[in-house]
Each structure stands twice: as C-alpha cells, then as structure tokens.
Scaffold this motif. Sequence first.
Motif, mmCIF file in Angstrom:
data_model
loop_
_atom_site.group_PDB
_atom_site.id
_atom_site.type_symbol
_atom_site.label_atom_id
_atom_site.label_comp_id
_atom_site.label_asym_id
_atom_site.label_seq_id
_atom_site.Cartn_x
_atom_site.Cartn_y
_atom_site.Cartn_z
ATOM 1 N N GLY A 13 9.756 -4.616 -2.433
ATOM 2 C CA GLY A 13 8.408 -4.055 -2.508
ATOM 3 C C GLY A 13 8.059 -3.448 -1.153
ATOM 4 O O GLY A 13 8.957 -3.118 -0.356
ATOM 5 N N LEU A 14 6.762 -3.357 -0.879
ATOM 6 C CA LEU A 14 6.333 -2.728 0.373
ATOM 7 C C LEU A 14 6.788 -3.526 1.597
ATOM 8 O O LEU A 14 7.308 -2.957 2.567
ATOM 9 C CB LEU A 14 4.807 -2.585 0.361
ATOM 10 C CG LEU A 14 4.173 -1.970 1.601
ATOM 11 C CD1 LEU A 14 4.720 -0.562 1.862
ATOM 12 C CD2 LEU A 14 2.649 -1.935 1.464
ATOM 13 N N GLY A 16 9.280 -5.657 1.906
ATOM 14 C CA GLY A 16 10.736 -5.569 2.057
ATOM 15 C C GLY A 16 11.168 -4.215 2.593
ATOM 16 O O GLY A 16 12.005 -4.121 3.514
ATOM 17 N N LEU A 48 -1.688 2.230 -8.702
ATOM 18 C CA LEU A 48 -1.451 1.870 -10.103
ATOM 19 C C LEU A 48 -2.739 1.530 -10.847
ATOM 20 O O LEU A 48 -2.786 1.568 -12.077
ATOM 21 C CB LEU A 48 -0.486 0.683 -10.211
ATOM 22 C CG LEU A 48 0.851 0.815 -9.487
ATOM 23 C CD1 LEU A 48 1.750 -0.361 -9.820
ATOM 24 C CD2 LEU A 48 1.548 2.130 -9.809
ATOM 25 N N GLY A 111 6.689 -11.187 -3.138
ATOM 26 C CA GLY A 111 5.389 -10.753 -3.646
ATOM 27 C C GLY A 111 4.680 -11.776 -4.514
ATOM 28 O O GLY A 111 4.777 -12.992 -4.311
ATOM 29 N N TRP A 296 -2.223 -4.611 0.662
ATOM 30 C CA TRP A 296 -1.295 -3.566 1.056
ATOM 31 C C TRP A 296 -0.995 -3.585 2.563
ATOM 32 O O TRP A 296 0.160 -3.575 2.977
ATOM 33 C CB TRP A 296 -1.931 -2.252 0.591
ATOM 34 C CG TRP A 296 -1.398 -1.019 1.160
ATOM 35 C CD1 TRP A 296 -0.370 -0.289 0.653
ATOM 36 C CD2 TRP A 296 -1.858 -0.342 2.332
ATOM 37 N NE1 TRP A 296 -0.154 0.806 1.450
ATOM 38 C CE2 TRP A 296 -1.054 0.790 2.474
ATOM 39 C CE3 TRP A 296 -2.865 -0.594 3.270
ATOM 40 C CZ2 TRP A 296 -1.226 1.676 3.519
ATOM 41 C CZ3 TRP A 296 -3.031 0.282 4.304
ATOM 42 C CH2 TRP A 296 -2.227 1.402 4.418
HETATM 43 C C1 LIG Z 1 -2.624 -2.660 -9.454
HETATM 44 C C2 LIG Z 1 -2.714 -3.078 -8.016
HETATM 45 C C3 LIG Z 1 -3.611 -2.444 -7.174
HETATM 46 C C4 LIG Z 1 -3.715 -2.826 -5.837
HETATM 47 N N1 LIG Z 1 -4.618 -2.189 -5.043
HETATM 48 C C5 LIG Z 1 -4.730 -2.549 -3.744
HETATM 49 C C6 LIG Z 1 -5.679 -1.901 -2.891
HETATM 50 O O1 LIG Z 1 -6.432 -1.021 -3.312
HETATM 51 N N2 LIG Z 1 -5.748 -2.285 -1.594
HETATM 52 C C7 LIG Z 1 -4.943 -3.251 -1.079
HETATM 53 O O2 LIG Z 1 -5.035 -3.563 0.105
HETATM 54 N N3 LIG Z 1 -4.029 -3.905 -1.869
HETATM 55 C C8 LIG Z 1 -3.909 -3.567 -3.187
HETATM 56 N N4 LIG Z 1 -3.001 -4.215 -3.996
HETATM 57 C C9 LIG Z 1 -2.163 -5.301 -3.433
HETATM 58 C C10 LIG Z 1 -0.878 -4.774 -2.816
HETATM 59 O O3 LIG Z 1 -0.257 -3.862 -3.669
HETATM 60 C C11 LIG Z 1 0.059 -5.955 -2.545
HETATM 61 O O4 LIG Z 1 -0.539 -6.738 -1.547
HETATM 62 C C12 LIG Z 1 1.450 -5.502 -2.109
HETATM 63 O O5 LIG Z 1 2.106 -4.871 -3.178
HETATM 64 C C13 LIG Z 1 2.300 -6.693 -1.682
HETATM 65 O O6 LIG Z 1 3.565 -6.240 -1.320
HETATM 66 P P1 LIG Z 1 4.798 -7.224 -1.276
HETATM 67 O O7 LIG Z 1 5.965 -6.385 -0.823
HETATM 68 O O8 LIG Z 1 4.458 -8.451 -0.556
HETATM 69 O O9 LIG Z 1 5.035 -7.695 -2.799
HETATM 70 P P2 LIG Z 1 5.336 -6.835 -4.118
HETATM 71 O O10 LIG Z 1 4.753 -5.472 -4.044
HETATM 72 O O11 LIG Z 1 4.939 -7.714 -5.261
HETATM 73 O O12 LIG Z 1 6.921 -6.720 -4.105
HETATM 74 C C14 LIG Z 1 7.766 -7.830 -4.286
HETATM 75 C C15 LIG Z 1 8.992 -7.379 -5.050
HETATM 76 O O13 LIG Z 1 9.911 -8.463 -5.075
HETATM 77 C C16 LIG Z 1 10.521 -8.508 -6.345
HETATM 78 N N5 LIG Z 1 11.080 -9.851 -6.575
HETATM 79 C C17 LIG Z 1 10.380 -10.994 -6.799
HETATM 80 N N6 LIG Z 1 11.242 -12.028 -6.983
HETATM 81 C C18 LIG Z 1 12.498 -11.520 -6.854
HETATM 82 C C19 LIG Z 1 13.802 -12.076 -6.937
HETATM 83 N N7 LIG Z 1 13.997 -13.382 -7.180
HETATM 84 N N8 LIG Z 1 14.861 -11.255 -6.775
HETATM 85 C C20 LIG Z 1 14.673 -9.932 -6.515
HETATM 86 N N9 LIG Z 1 13.467 -9.342 -6.431
HETATM 87 C C21 LIG Z 1 12.390 -10.132 -6.593
HETATM 88 C C22 LIG Z 1 9.397 -8.137 -7.285
HETATM 89 O O14 LIG Z 1 9.915 -7.712 -8.525
HETATM 90 C C23 LIG Z 1 8.700 -7.021 -6.503
HETATM 91 O O15 LIG Z 1 9.253 -5.773 -6.807
HETATM 92 C C24 LIG Z 1 -2.886 -3.864 -5.341
HETATM 93 C C25 LIG Z 1 -1.984 -4.517 -6.196
HETATM 94 C C26 LIG Z 1 -1.904 -4.137 -7.528
HETATM 95 C C27 LIG Z 1 -0.942 -4.853 -8.447
#
Ligand SMILES: Cc1cc2nc3c(=O)[nH]c(=O)nc-3n(C[C@H](O)[C@H](O)[C@H](O)COP(=O)(O)OP(=O)(O)OC[C@H]3O[C@@H](n4cnc5c(N)ncnc54)[C@H](O)[C@@H]3O)c2cc1C
Length: 402
Positions: A13-14, A16, A48, A111, A296
């Motif tokens: 995700g972001l 990573g 999204l 995530g 984000w």
């Molecule tokens: C619809 C929506 C709208 C949003 N709007 C906002 C906003 O306006 N402002 C804001 O600040 N934030 C917003 N957010 C929150 C923001 O998008 C998240 O905080 C951000 O995506 C977190 O990033 P991350 O990389 O930690 O996790 P994620 O984006 O969840 O990425 C984690 C990835 O790891 C993968 N994964 C999990 N387990 C495993 C495994 N065992 N093996 C391999 N891969 C795995 C998942 O499939 C996923 O692709 C929004 C979120 C959503 C869902």
Amino acid sequence: MSNIEKIVIVGAGLAGARAAEALRKDGFDGAITLLGEEPERPYIRPPLSKDYLRGASEREAVYVHPVGYYEDQRIDLRPSTRVRAIETSTRNVILHDGAAVPFDRLLIATGAEPRRLPVEGASLAGVHPVRTLADADAVRAAAAEAEHIVVIGLGWIGSEVAASLRSLGRDVVLIGPEAVPLERVLGPDIGGVYRDLHRERGVELRAGEQVQRILGTGRVEAVETSTGERIAADLVVVGIGARPRTELAVVSGLAVGDGIEVDASLETSVPGIFAAGDVASAWHPFYEQRLRSEHWANAKFQGSAAARSMLGSTTAFDRIPYFYSDQYDLGMEYRGHGSASDRVVVRGTLADRAFVAFWLRDGRVVAGMNANIWEVGKPVERLILIRQHLFEIGERLVPNRP
Ligand SMILES: Cc1cc2nc3c(=O)[nH]c(=O)nc-3n(C[C@H](O)[C@H](O)[C@H](O)COP(=O)(O)OP(=O)(O)OC[C@H]3O[C@@H](n4cnc5c(N)ncnc54)[C@H](O)[C@@H]3O)c2cc1C
C-alpha cells in the motif's frame, strides 16, 4: 548498512511503497522485495470515496508510482502475493504457496481492513465495503444502476461516500447511531455542520438509528432499523470503521495491542522488524502515548521513516498527525490529536462553513481543524507544538466574527 542485504516489505500500500522508494533514495543498494496481496501496484485510497468514486478522476491518478517505476528502481514488486507467516527465528517470510523469502530487515505495512457489519444479511449481494480499488469500481458500477442507496456509517468513509453518490444525483439515505456525522472525531457542534450540509444537499440523514438487519432474497432489498422500519435499498455501502491487519504479527509473537506496537523509530518488539501505516501503534514522543493513525499522511511519512530506521537511523517519528476530507464544497484539514473530552473553541462561524477550530486540553491546543480556510496549516501546527494556551490564541490567526 553493509550487513543489510535483503529488505522485505509486507503490504504494497502507500506505506510499503513509500518505504521502498525511500530505501533507494537513501542509497540502499541491496534487494528490496515488496509483497502485496492485491493484484494492483500500490495506490492511494482517499480518491476511492471522493473523485474516483464520482468518475471525476482517472484510474491512473490513484497509483503511487508510474508504471515501470518498480522495475527501474530494482524493487521486486510482487502483486497477488499474500504472506501467510513470518518466521522470526530463521528470518524468513512464508508466502501463500509455501515459498520462503529471507530478510535482514522486515517492514510490516499490512494496513487495515473494513469492519464487517455484525448483522443478518451483511453478506448479501449488493452490500459493499469501500477499501480497495475493486470495491470502489464495484460501488461505482452498482450506483449507476441503483435506485435506492443506503450508506451505513457516519464516519469519514460513510460521509464521503454519501456526499459523492449524492453529488452524482443519486438518492442516498445515510444512517448511523451517532447524533451527527463525524461526532466521535469532531464532536457534536462541528459534526452538526456536516449534518446540515448533508441535509441541505438532499441526503436523507438518519442519525441516531441502528441497522438491525439487511433483508433480501439473494441480494439486498431493504435495510431494517432498530425501530423496525424498513428502508428500500438496492445498494448498501458499509463504512463502519476498520481494524488493523495484525494477524501476521500476532502469530509471529510480536507485541500487539491496538495495532502492532512499535517504538518511536517504528521498530517492533522483535529487533530488525518494523511496522508502519494503519497497522502500526507507534509511541509518539510529543503526545507521550501510542497513536495508531488511519490516515494517508501517516502512511506516507511513516513508510519513509521506517525505511530510514531499517537502515540504522534512530530518529524518532514525531510528526503531528494530519488528515483531510472533502465533502461537496466543504474541504477541511485536521492536525493534531484531540479527544472527546477536550474543549473545542472556534474562530469564525460554523454556519458559514469557514472556520478554524481548536481542541484544548488543560487550556492548551492539542489539535486544530481548518474548514474552507486555507494556508493556516503551519500556524495551527505551531500552536500545537508550542502547546499554546487558549487565552494567547491570537485574533490575528482567524478573526472572530460576530
Ligand atoms: C475509501 C477511503 C478513503 C480514505 N480517505 C482518506 C482521506 O481523505 N484522508 C486521509 O488522510 N486518509 C484517508 N484514508 C485512509 C488512508 O487511505 C489509509 O490511512 C492508508 O491507505 C494506509 O496505508 P497503509 O499502506 O498503511 O495500508 P493500506 O493502504 O491498507 O495497504 C496495506 C496493503 O497490505 C496488503 N496486505 C495486508 N495483509 C497482507 C499480507 N498478509 N500479505 C500481503 N499483503 C498484505 C493489503 O492488501 C493492502 O494492499 C482513506 C481510506 C479509505 C479506505
């Protein structure tokens, strides 16, 4: 850095993706493996529930990096690859097909996942979460055909999805147990601004109501509330919060509370294994408590901070939390970490939907939100950092209107 040859990142995700980018930018020349269970290359999620859902932005705009980036940077991105275990003793991650990938340093950036509605009918066809690009595509397609849309959840995702679908001219019922949208984060007064906004735009807001069950034969036909009333629905979007994806950390024996517990440099209880983004519950030196931020900016900056820590930096991650939201023509930014027990003071008028609000604890600023007023982020953050006392908040920042 010389004894670190292999870095593995679980979760594409972001957080990573930014970690992988920062590793190369900071001069790491060894192997980087980025493992993600989704079929996509890393993308951001905020669009999204906003412009992408409305069809107002291109799919290409959501990706963190352009096509070819990972190859160019010698980052071994493996989409559609789920990690099923971490072997801390042998320093391997085990993939869904049993293959082992060795690491010298590991970042867990898995995530969060949407909470499921714990009621009968929640898995009927036509009931959707919005977390992934595939979810957004499904809701977008279904909304084009739907006559009766019910959005469940008065948090950020529910409110934004309702605003987006209503902006497309669809009939939307928005339902949740709180008295006003966003009450838990923003409190009743500022939540009231969103209540009025949604109603004014024609959303049928049913605040203070619980969903009892979802009815339908094969696919959704209605939502039944706690009063027994049935609301017709051919599309239901559920946005009732998310839970951190800690399962790998739990089975591997890492310390886990509300998220994977990491210190201020984002290292877990097992040396050499780090966590960042939505899944990480990080010690925040400024607030002197653990924070798990589902936003984000946190994912973006913690990803690159974790990269530096994996390469040996001991710098604490102490950024002030930040997030934003856009609903109709109301944009906002929030900085800091307020809570329901804090006192809220407002500069500007809520009714105008142009104001700056401050959350005060023991009289001092702990968080600030600007709504439809821009270019005040730096001063708001400064007030938080210097723990400004209420009586000193200058009228210069935003004049108090009568
Ligand atoms: C619809 C929506 C709208 C949003 N709007 C906002 C906003 O306006 N402002 C804001 O600040 N934030 C917003 N957010 C929150 C923001 O998008 C998240 O905080 C951000 O995506 C977190 O990033 P991350 O990389 O930690 O996790 P994620 O984006 O969840 O990425 C984690 C990835 O790891 C993968 N994964 C999990 N387990 C495993 C495994 N065992 N093996 C391999 N891969 C795995 C998942 O499939 C996923 O692709 C929004 C979120 C959503 C869902």
